[in-house]
Each structure stands twice: as C-alpha cells, then as structure tokens.
Design an enzyme around this catalytic site. Sequence first.
Site, PDB file in Angstrom:
ATOM      1  CE  LYS A  54       4.367  -3.311   0.187  1.00  0.00           C
ATOM      2  NZ  LYS A  54       2.902  -3.915   0.099  1.00  0.00           N
ATOM      3  CD  GLN A  98      -0.321  -4.226   2.337  1.00  0.00           C
ATOM      4  OE1 GLN A  98       0.785  -3.479   1.485  1.00  0.00           O
ATOM      5  NE2 GLN A  98      -0.158  -5.457   2.068  1.00  0.00           N
ATOM      6  CG  ASP A 121       0.841  -3.520  -5.780  1.00  0.00           C
ATOM      7  OD1 ASP A 121       2.062  -3.730  -5.739  1.00  0.00           O
ATOM      8  OD2 ASP A 121      -0.017  -3.570  -4.891  1.00  0.00           O
TER       9      ASP A 121
END
Length: 293
Positions: A54, A98, A121
């Site tokens: 990422k 994460q 997200d």
Amino acid sequence: MSATIIDGSAVAARLRAETAQDVEKMVAEHGVRPGLATVLIGDNPASQSYVRMKQKACAEVGIQSFGYDLPADTGQQEAEALVRELNANPAIHGILVQLPLPDHLKEEPILNAISLEKDVDGFHPVNIGRLAMKGRDPLFIPCTPYGVIVLLEEAGAKFDGANAVVLGRSNIVGLPTAMLLVHRNATVTICHSRTKDLPEVCRRADILVAAVGRAQMVKADWIKPGAIVIDVGTNRVDDPSAKRGYRLVGDVAFDEAKEVAGAITPVPGGVGPMTIAMLLRNTLRGAALTIGR
Ligand code: NDP
C-alpha cells in the site's frame, strides 16, 4: 463460447494513472498533497507485506504515506490514542488500520475512533450504515466491494433488475458488495454457510460475486450461461511445481467456469489489484473533502 476475461490488473493500472494525474492537479490547484497513514500493530508477515504494498502504491501516484508500526503488545488505549492523533493531523487524509489486529486488541473501538472523513477503508459503522440506507451515500465505499462494482461496470453489467447473487456475508466484502448492488437496482440474494442448495441459487444469477474463501468451490454448472462472474476469493493451494510451493486460486473453478460465463475475473489479476487502486482513490477523496469537494 469462452468468456471475456475481465483484466483487473489493466483496469487498476488505468485507475492508478488517473489518480496520479488527479493528485498532481490537487497539489497544483489547492496546495494539498493527499496523505495516507498506515497503522500496523504486531509482526504478522502477511500484514507487513500488505502495508508495504500500500505504501509503495501511494508513492507511485504521489500520495504521501505515513507509516506507524507498533509492537504486538501495544495496549488498547495506546492504539486508540494514535488514531485520535492521526485524526487531528491535517497532513493525513486517510487512516488505514491493518487488520487483523493482535488478539488482545478490540477491533471495533479502534475502527470507530477513526474520523468519518478519514475512513478510507470505509469500515466505520456510520459509513456502512449509510451504505445500507436507501437514498444515502457513504463518504467512502469499502475498497474491495468498490473494486467489484468497477469491474462489473467495466464488463458492461446491466444492474437494473438483474438477479445478483453474492456468496459470502462478511463485513468487508460480501455485505457491502450486496448493498452496493441493491443501490444499483439489482435484486440481490446473499448466500452464506447455511444457504440451502447453493448451486441452484447461483444458477439464477445474471451477476455472481464469490467471496467465500473456498478454493474453486463454484463449478461451471452453478453458472447461468452468459453471467458475469466476479471472483473475490484468494486461496492458496499446494503446487510443488511452483517456486513458492503453492499457487493462488479463486472461489470459482476458473477453467471450466469460463466456458459458461459471459465474462469472468481471473485469480490472480482480477479483484486483487483493484483493492489498492480503490484505496488510493479513497485517499484522494479524503483530501478532496478537506477542500470542500
Ligand atoms: P470471511 O471468512 O470473513 O467470510 C466468508 C463468507 O463466506 C462467510 O459469510 C461465510 O458464511 C461464507 N462461506 C464460507 N464457506 C461457505 C460455503 N461452503 N458455502 C457458502 N458460504 C460460505 O471472508 P472474507 O469475506 O474476508 O473473504 C472472502 C474471500 O475473499 C477470501 O478468499 C479472501 O482471501 C478474499 N479477499 C480478497 C480480497 C482482495 O483484495 N482480492 C480482499 C478481501 C478478501 P458464514 O457467514 O455463514 O460463516
């Protein structure tokens, strides 16, 4: 007739190039360079590798990334305090925690602490709630479901009135994908581990999205001829001939399914590359929100 293969890698590359252009435009016009904070807690090698991917993807499109690597024994208060600190940092427009977190940490309060405007997200309950409501739009759409919809559009899906079947009801893939399809006026059936006669339900699908995590479960005779099939599944199967000793396959038995479907995504090279492309898009959107767009 063999299906059209939906090339997720090519679509993702195109989107990333567009994002890079839009980032530079934002810098030139508004003096704002989008920034993404990645929060990695613990030393799970898969998570470390996802975070690295990422960060690399951010660098390639001109998005600044800010990495926060915390030890596995980080406390709940400490993790939530970091998120609040990142909420207050004006250089950061997106916060990505994460998952999975180490077992002792409670995921929900940490994700809930992320400011709605930085929830790239799209997992904040308010964003998911808006996604579930008619006539409301979330600030951010979760990245993998967003990628699924873009690939369906790419394949020319006609959503209005289509029968869509989503295999899987997880918070990160199945459920939000189903909600996005409802927003597009598809008639959606959500399947899970208790669904009866799965093959029969699947055969009604004009659009079939598989997100169960079961290697090659969906067979050719589960698929309606001409259907669009999006395979989110990413499963390792042993393969002694492969350098790593395994290879990745989807939830769909691709070789046989492509002889029946109208269009289908491969694994790898389908949904996988789209997830990061959509994360970059969402980070750009986070920056756009700060300049009132
Ligand atoms: P989860 O394990 O959270 O959810 C799986 C879902 O599938 C559950 O709803 C489960 O039902 C259902 N399910 C499991 N077995 C069966 C079965 N035999 N028949 C019918 N339904 C079943 O997985 P995720 O949603 O997180 O991920 C799904 C897949 O997508 C995985 O392979 C994952 O690696 C991949 N993935 C890929 C991404 C990408 O970027 N390409 C991103 C995220 C995930 P129940 O709810 O009843 O348990």
